[in-house]
Design a protein around this motif. Structure first.
Motif, PDB file in Angstrom:
ATOM      1  N   PRO A  79      -1.313  -3.274   3.766  1.00  0.00           N
ATOM      2  CA  PRO A  79      -1.755  -3.308   2.578  1.00  0.00           C
ATOM      3  C   PRO A  79      -0.714  -3.732   1.420  1.00  0.00           C
ATOM      4  O   PRO A  79      -1.022  -4.499   0.493  1.00  0.00           O
ATOM      5  CB  PRO A  79      -2.796  -2.108   2.397  1.00  0.00           C
ATOM      6  N   GLU A  80       0.386  -2.992   1.710  1.00  0.00           N
ATOM      7  CA  GLU A  80       1.502  -2.960   0.528  1.00  0.00           C
ATOM      8  C   GLU A  80       2.032  -4.343   0.846  1.00  0.00           C
ATOM      9  O   GLU A  80       2.275  -5.232  -0.310  1.00  0.00           O
ATOM     10  CB  GLU A  80       2.712  -1.955   0.965  1.00  0.00           C
ATOM     11  N   ARG A  81       2.422  -4.963   2.047  1.00  0.00           N
ATOM     12  CA  ARG A  81       3.137  -6.342   1.905  1.00  0.00           C
ATOM     13  C   ARG A  81       2.016  -7.492   1.549  1.00  0.00           C
ATOM     14  O   ARG A  81       2.542  -8.171   0.932  1.00  0.00           O
ATOM     15  CB  ARG A  81       3.514  -6.420   3.345  1.00  0.00           C
ATOM     16  N   VAL A  82       0.702  -7.180   2.050  1.00  0.00           N
ATOM     17  CA  VAL A  82      -0.204  -8.150   1.684  1.00  0.00           C
ATOM     18  C   VAL A  82      -0.593  -8.403   0.328  1.00  0.00           C
ATOM     19  O   VAL A  82      -0.860  -9.290  -0.182  1.00  0.00           O
ATOM     20  CB  VAL A  82      -1.492  -8.314   2.592  1.00  0.00           C
ATOM     21  N   GLY A  83      -0.462  -6.955  -0.535  1.00  0.00           N
ATOM     22  CA  GLY A  83      -0.747  -6.919  -1.718  1.00  0.00           C
ATOM     23  C   GLY A  83      -0.077  -7.618  -2.716  1.00  0.00           C
ATOM     24  O   GLY A  83      -0.556  -8.174  -3.679  1.00  0.00           O
ATOM     25  N   HIS A  84       1.319  -7.886  -2.147  1.00  0.00           N
ATOM     26  CA  HIS A  84       1.973  -8.876  -3.107  1.00  0.00           C
ATOM     27  C   HIS A  84       1.409 -10.411  -3.180  1.00  0.00           C
ATOM     28  O   HIS A  84       2.032 -11.115  -3.912  1.00  0.00           O
ATOM     29  CB  HIS A  84       3.506  -8.835  -2.470  1.00  0.00           C
ATOM     30  N   CYS A  85       0.500 -10.583  -2.430  1.00  0.00           N
ATOM     31  CA  CYS A  85       0.266 -12.196  -2.204  1.00  0.00           C
ATOM     32  C   CYS A  85      -1.139 -12.409  -2.698  1.00  0.00           C
ATOM     33  O   CYS A  85      -1.645 -13.566  -2.981  1.00  0.00           O
ATOM     34  CB  CYS A  85      -0.101 -12.500  -0.508  1.00  0.00           C
ATOM     35  N   LEU A  86      -1.550 -11.063  -3.396  1.00  0.00           N
ATOM     36  CA  LEU A  86      -3.003 -11.384  -3.763  1.00  0.00           C
ATOM     37  C   LEU A  86      -3.072 -11.060  -5.443  1.00  0.00           C
ATOM     38  O   LEU A  86      -2.084 -10.305  -5.889  1.00  0.00           O
ATOM     39  CB  LEU A  86      -3.984 -10.255  -3.261  1.00  0.00           C
TER      40      LEU A  86
ATOM     41  N   LEU B 251      -6.510  -5.333  -1.458  1.00  0.00           N
ATOM     42  CA  LEU B 251      -7.179  -5.456  -2.793  1.00  0.00           C
ATOM     43  C   LEU B 251      -7.309  -3.975  -3.213  1.00  0.00           C
ATOM     44  O   LEU B 251      -6.975  -3.730  -4.530  1.00  0.00           O
ATOM     45  CB  LEU B 251      -8.526  -6.144  -2.645  1.00  0.00           C
ATOM     46  N   LEU B 252      -8.058  -3.231  -2.355  1.00  0.00           N
ATOM     47  CA  LEU B 252      -7.969  -1.685  -2.807  1.00  0.00           C
ATOM     48  C   LEU B 252      -6.814  -1.014  -3.157  1.00  0.00           C
ATOM     49  O   LEU B 252      -6.571  -0.163  -4.212  1.00  0.00           O
ATOM     50  CB  LEU B 252      -8.776  -0.964  -1.596  1.00  0.00           C
ATOM     51  N   HIS B 253      -5.755  -1.318  -2.315  1.00  0.00           N
ATOM     52  CA  HIS B 253      -4.261  -0.753  -2.778  1.00  0.00           C
ATOM     53  C   HIS B 253      -3.768  -1.203  -3.807  1.00  0.00           C
ATOM     54  O   HIS B 253      -3.231  -0.435  -4.785  1.00  0.00           O
ATOM     55  CB  HIS B 253      -3.505  -1.213  -1.599  1.00  0.00           C
ATOM     56  N   LEU B 254      -4.166  -2.501  -4.261  1.00  0.00           N
ATOM     57  CA  LEU B 254      -3.588  -2.760  -5.483  1.00  0.00           C
ATOM     58  C   LEU B 254      -4.228  -2.174  -6.616  1.00  0.00           C
ATOM     59  O   LEU B 254      -3.778  -1.967  -7.738  1.00  0.00           O
ATOM     60  CB  LEU B 254      -3.979  -4.562  -5.485  1.00  0.00           C
ATOM     61  N   ALA B 255      -5.701  -2.025  -6.491  1.00  0.00           N
ATOM     62  CA  ALA B 255      -6.360  -1.296  -7.496  1.00  0.00           C
ATOM     63  C   ALA B 255      -5.850   0.401  -7.732  1.00  0.00           C
ATOM     64  O   ALA B 255      -5.523   0.643  -8.790  1.00  0.00           O
ATOM     65  CB  ALA B 255      -7.803  -1.203  -7.174  1.00  0.00           C
TER      66      ALA B 255
ATOM     67  N   ASP C 246     -11.167  -0.423  11.658  1.00  0.00           N
ATOM     68  CA  ASP C 246     -11.295  -1.187  10.207  1.00  0.00           C
ATOM     69  C   ASP C 246     -11.699  -0.204   9.375  1.00  0.00           C
ATOM     70  O   ASP C 246     -11.172  -0.119   8.163  1.00  0.00           O
ATOM     71  CB  ASP C 246     -12.261  -2.404  10.445  1.00  0.00           C
ATOM     72  N   ALA C 247     -12.897   0.605   9.697  1.00  0.00           N
ATOM     73  CA  ALA C 247     -13.237   1.454   8.794  1.00  0.00           C
ATOM     74  C   ALA C 247     -12.520   2.595   8.281  1.00  0.00           C
ATOM     75  O   ALA C 247     -12.205   3.165   7.315  1.00  0.00           O
ATOM     76  CB  ALA C 247     -14.227   2.349   9.436  1.00  0.00           C
ATOM     77  N   LEU C 248     -11.317   3.148   9.282  1.00  0.00           N
ATOM     78  CA  LEU C 248     -10.229   4.143   9.029  1.00  0.00           C
ATOM     79  C   LEU C 248      -9.507   3.315   7.933  1.00  0.00           C
ATOM     80  O   LEU C 248      -8.864   4.009   6.989  1.00  0.00           O
ATOM     81  CB  LEU C 248      -9.713   4.337  10.105  1.00  0.00           C
ATOM     82  N   ALA C 249      -9.069   2.361   8.103  1.00  0.00           N
ATOM     83  CA  ALA C 249      -8.157   1.283   7.042  1.00  0.00           C
ATOM     84  C   ALA C 249      -8.876   1.341   5.924  1.00  0.00           C
ATOM     85  O   ALA C 249      -8.014   1.523   4.700  1.00  0.00           O
ATOM     86  CB  ALA C 249      -7.896   0.112   7.815  1.00  0.00           C
ATOM     87  N   LEU C 250     -10.003   1.212   5.565  1.00  0.00           N
ATOM     88  CA  LEU C 250     -10.690   1.039   4.447  1.00  0.00           C
ATOM     89  C   LEU C 250     -10.790   2.488   3.917  1.00  0.00           C
ATOM     90  O   LEU C 250     -10.597   2.676   2.485  1.00  0.00           O
ATOM     91  CB  LEU C 250     -12.030   0.674   4.497  1.00  0.00           C
ATOM     92  N   GLN C 251     -10.992   3.492   4.640  1.00  0.00           N
ATOM     93  CA  GLN C 251     -11.069   4.705   3.971  1.00  0.00           C
ATOM     94  C   GLN C 251      -9.839   5.293   3.619  1.00  0.00           C
ATOM     95  O   GLN C 251      -9.793   5.822   2.427  1.00  0.00           O
ATOM     96  CB  GLN C 251     -11.720   5.880   5.363  1.00  0.00           C
ATOM     97  N   ALA C 252      -8.582   4.834   4.119  1.00  0.00           N
ATOM     98  CA  ALA C 252      -7.455   5.304   3.833  1.00  0.00           C
ATOM     99  C   ALA C 252      -7.057   4.740   2.250  1.00  0.00           C
ATOM    100  O   ALA C 252      -5.968   5.418   1.555  1.00  0.00           O
ATOM    101  CB  ALA C 252      -6.415   4.800   4.707  1.00  0.00           C
ATOM    102  N   GLN C 253      -7.676   3.694   1.774  1.00  0.00           N
ATOM    103  CA  GLN C 253      -7.654   3.187   0.352  1.00  0.00           C
ATOM    104  C   GLN C 253      -8.407   3.747  -0.502  1.00  0.00           C
ATOM    105  O   GLN C 253      -8.563   2.998  -1.808  1.00  0.00           O
ATOM    106  CB  GLN C 253      -7.570   1.571   0.677  1.00  0.00           C
TER     107      GLN C 253
ATOM    108  N   THR D  91     -10.715  -6.834   6.784  1.00  0.00           N
ATOM    109  CA  THR D  91     -10.153  -5.646   6.584  1.00  0.00           C
ATOM    110  C   THR D  91      -8.957  -5.643   5.929  1.00  0.00           C
ATOM    111  O   THR D  91      -8.568  -4.867   4.911  1.00  0.00           O
ATOM    112  CB  THR D  91     -10.328  -4.583   7.692  1.00  0.00           C
ATOM    113  N   LEU D  92      -8.311  -6.506   6.239  1.00  0.00           N
ATOM    114  CA  LEU D  92      -6.622  -6.531   5.829  1.00  0.00           C
ATOM    115  C   LEU D  92      -6.698  -6.832   4.560  1.00  0.00           C
ATOM    116  O   LEU D  92      -6.097  -6.336   3.588  1.00  0.00           O
ATOM    117  CB  LEU D  92      -5.794  -7.442   6.642  1.00  0.00           C
TER     118      LEU D  92
END
Length: 236
Positions: free
Chosen positions: A218-225, A24-28, A56-63, A18-19
């Protein structure tokens, strides 16, 4: 096959699917792309005034952009944090491939620039006595993103999962090393071994390596992807 749509699986429960998917969705979204996400079945949900809700579903929905309803993202939710097929039986129902397939096909028809459908647990998690979540990925004909939860045993789990995905006739479009245990002995050597077997030998792009974070977002992890290997050339 729907362009830029992928099934997200992991080497095990708590690998970080989920993370990584949310990131990845945040980056998009930051690129101005439309996004959609699905979590066809989720256990470990909390009863709210709106019904059962899974973190997990809520985290995905937010993006998701444009926004999607919770039921569109997660059509089936169960309260206990146990294997989905067992949770369903305890709730007096039985999961079926057809029952999971239909709402995800509807989701894919939205033709978002990036759509991610996340499984539960690992590749071979059963949904009933004859089918597994891997059968859903096959029925949807989606390439797979493999999230490797880096801990002791991850190399074996990653290789076995890759073999199973390819045996099922699907392509792994990319993999992510997600360090879930920063105390893993010989971490650097383990990461190098994963890269050898998944990228160098199997030719799968590594979408990134994520260090263990105390407060992952998602913001912090996005920098690694790296999103580029997943996108059609005209969207890069």
């Amino acid at each position: 096959m729907t362009p830029n749509a992928f099934f997200v699986t992991g080497t095990d429960t708590d690998a970080g699917k989920t993370l990584i998917a949310s990131s990845l969705l945040h980056l998009a979204r930051r690129r101005g792309l439309t996004t959609a996400a699905g979590k066809p079945v989720a256990s470990g949900s909390v009863l709210t005034p709106d019904g059962l809700r899974n973190d997990d579903a809520l985290a995905l929905q937010a993006q998701c952009a444009p926004a999607l309803s919770y039921d569109t993202v997660n059509p089936l939710a169960f309260e206990p944090a146990i294997a989905p097929h067992i949770a369903a039986l305890e709730a007096g129902t039985e999961l079926s491939l057809a029952g999971l397939l239909a709402p995800m096909q509807t989701l894919l028809k939205q033709q978002a620039d990036l759509t991610l459908i996340e499984g539960a647990g690992g590749w071979r998690v059963p949904i009933n006595e004859t089918a597994s979540l891997s059968d859903l990925a096959v029925a949807l004909d989606l390439p797979v993103i493999l999230v490797v939860g880096v801990r002791l045993g991850a190399i074996n789990h990653a290789r076995l999962t890759l073999e199973a995905i390819e045996r099922d006739g699907l392509r792994v479009a990319g993999w992510v090393a997600n360090v879930v245990d920063d105390r893993t002995s010989r971490l650097t050597a383990n990461l190098a071994t994963l890269d050898h077997w998944l990228s160098q030998r199997a030719g799968i792009p590594c979408l990134g390596s994520v260090s263990h974070l105390a407060d992952p977002t998602p913001e912090r992890v996005g920098h690694c992807l790296d999103l580029d290997p997943l996108l059609e050339p005209h969207e890069r």
